[in-house]
Design a protein around this motif. Structure first.
Motif, mmCIF file in Angstrom:
data_model
loop_
_atom_site.group_PDB
_atom_site.id
_atom_site.type_symbol
_atom_site.label_atom_id
_atom_site.label_comp_id
_atom_site.label_asym_id
_atom_site.label_seq_id
_atom_site.Cartn_x
_atom_site.Cartn_y
_atom_site.Cartn_z
ATOM 1 N N UNK A 189 0.834 -1.197 0.000
ATOM 2 C CA UNK A 189 0.000 0.000 0.000
ATOM 3 C C UNK A 189 0.873 1.253 0.000
ATOM 4 N N UNK A 190 2.164 1.115 0.297
ATOM 5 C CA UNK A 190 3.076 2.267 0.330
ATOM 6 C C UNK A 190 3.798 2.471 -0.998
ATOM 7 N N UNK A 191 3.498 1.658 -1.993
ATOM 8 C CA UNK A 191 4.168 1.819 -3.277
ATOM 9 C C UNK A 191 3.750 3.127 -3.930
ATOM 10 N N UNK A 192 4.734 3.811 -4.499
ATOM 11 C CA UNK A 192 4.440 5.086 -5.166
ATOM 12 C C UNK A 192 5.214 5.210 -6.473
ATOM 13 N N UNK A 193 5.773 4.106 -6.943
ATOM 14 C CA UNK A 193 6.532 4.143 -8.185
ATOM 15 C C UNK A 193 7.715 3.198 -8.108
#
Length: 378
Positions: A189-193
């Motif tokens: 859920x913390x993926x941003x790229x």
């Protein structure tokens, strides 16, 4: 499109990347979650979302004029270990890359020259081909080389991918908001790229049955099937249908059903669209059984090796088959609810799988260029 042919033996491996130089270093990095990702100094990354990249620690040879060539030469040399000059004269080389060549540009240095230049450096005299299929380039190169060997056009082939981190690639992806401040965090859920890395990985391929120079002993693994699609619906947004079709073609090519697969190594880039499309495709192929198939991604450790990503992931499958264990998906927690019901490998050490016999590796590139490879234990 799908590839046609029969299974071939994997008789050698070569790799360098942020996990280190050599196969043993890679397995250690994937087992512990540690990799070399220092701040960028080769160009000005001030103001970028991410200020680091994955680098190969230590020297890799060459003069540094064309970094991707130096990396490719390192990996190819390891895979060729034990082959004399006379044999090398008959070895084909197929390399995937997204690298445009030397920076600044120099005569004779361009992406299409990577394989010929590497063949010359490592003493290979067979056919030399460069493949450019975005992030699926390394896996696509392996599929093409498989066809050369299976068709008898090459007695031995070395295939994979190599890329360096260039200002063009890094700053271009940053402008597209593709880079994440923490690098790759697959399925989290913390993926941003993503985070970019340099590196190279190759497999040495020969016919089954001991007819090649490296198959006198037991092969490391068998490349049983390959499937490729170019399902361009949107340049940047991946499509589940194209990924699904590549997987189904690879299974059909290997003569296997979904229930025959024991483990899936995903592309797992750590982008919301990419992760979700891949999971949708796998659910379509495996159905309810997917919940009992271990799934992982190595990008939480290595980040994204660009044109080398599919190759290092195929190589990782070979290592999992030989070690009979699957390495963790580092950086995945907290896991996105889209993964509910998925057997995502989250342990802090490789998961033992004594009965591991078959592995599926999935690679996805911009523009819908997907490649799936099926490998089985020798």
């Amino acid at each position: 499109m799908s590839t046609q042919g029969s299974a071939v033996a994997v008789t050698g491996l070569g790799v360098c990347g942020p996990g280190g130089v050599g196969v043993a270093a890679l397995w250690e990095a994937l087992s512990t979650g540690r990799a070399h990702r220092p701040p960028i100094t080769a160009f000005d990354a001030t103001g970028a979302t991410l200020g680091a990249s994955g680098e190969v620690p230590g020297p890799t040879g060459g003069d540094g004029t064309w970094r991707a060539l130096d990396l490719a030469g390192t990996a190819v040399s390891e895979a060729l270990d034990g082959l004399d000059g006379a044999v090398r004269e008959r070895v084909a080389l197929v390399l995937g890359t997204t690298d445009p060549g030397a920076v600044p540009p120099q005569p004779g240095y361009c992406a299409g020259e990577l394989a010929p230049a590497c063949a010359e450096r490592t003493g290979l005299g067979g056919e030399a081909l460069t493949i450019a299929n975005a992030s699926a380039s390394g896996a696509a190169a392996i599929a093409v080389a498989r066809d050369l060997v299976a068709a008898g056009e090459a007695a031995t082939a070395v295939a994979g991918g190599a890329d360096a981190v260039t200002d063009m690639a890094f700053l271009g992806l940053n402008s597209l908001r593709t880079l994440g401040p923490e690098g790759c965090r697959p399925f989290s859920t913390r993926r941003r790229g993503i985070g970019l890395s340099e590196g190279a990985a190759v497999l040495r391929l020969e016919p089954l049955g001991g007819t090649g120079p490296g198959t006198a002993g037991r092969p490391l693994a068998v490349l049983a099937g390959c499937g490729m699609t170019n399902a361009t619906g949107h340049l940047a947004a991946p499509g589940a249908d194209g990924i699904e079709l590549a997987v189904r073609r690879a299974l059909a090519d290997a003569g296997l059903a979904p229930e025959d697969i024991d483990f899936v190594n995903t592309h797992g880039p750590g982008t919301r669209r990419g992760d979700t499309a891949e999971i949708e495709a796998l659910r379509a192929v495996f159905g309810p059984r997917l919940s009992s198939v271990p799934v992982n991604s190595v990008k939480g450790v290595l980040w994204h090796l660009q044109g080398g990503a599919g190759a290092v992931e195929a190589l990782t499958c070979v290592l999992s088959l030989t070690h009979r264990a699957v390495t963790p998906t580092w950086g995945a927690e907290p896991v996105d609810p889209v993964c509910d019901g998925l057997d995502l490998v989250l342990e802090d050490a490789p998961r033992p799988m004594p009965d591991l016999r078959t592995a599926l590796s999935v690679s996805c590139g911009l523009g819908g260029m997907n490649t799936a490879l099926v490998l089985r234990r020798a």
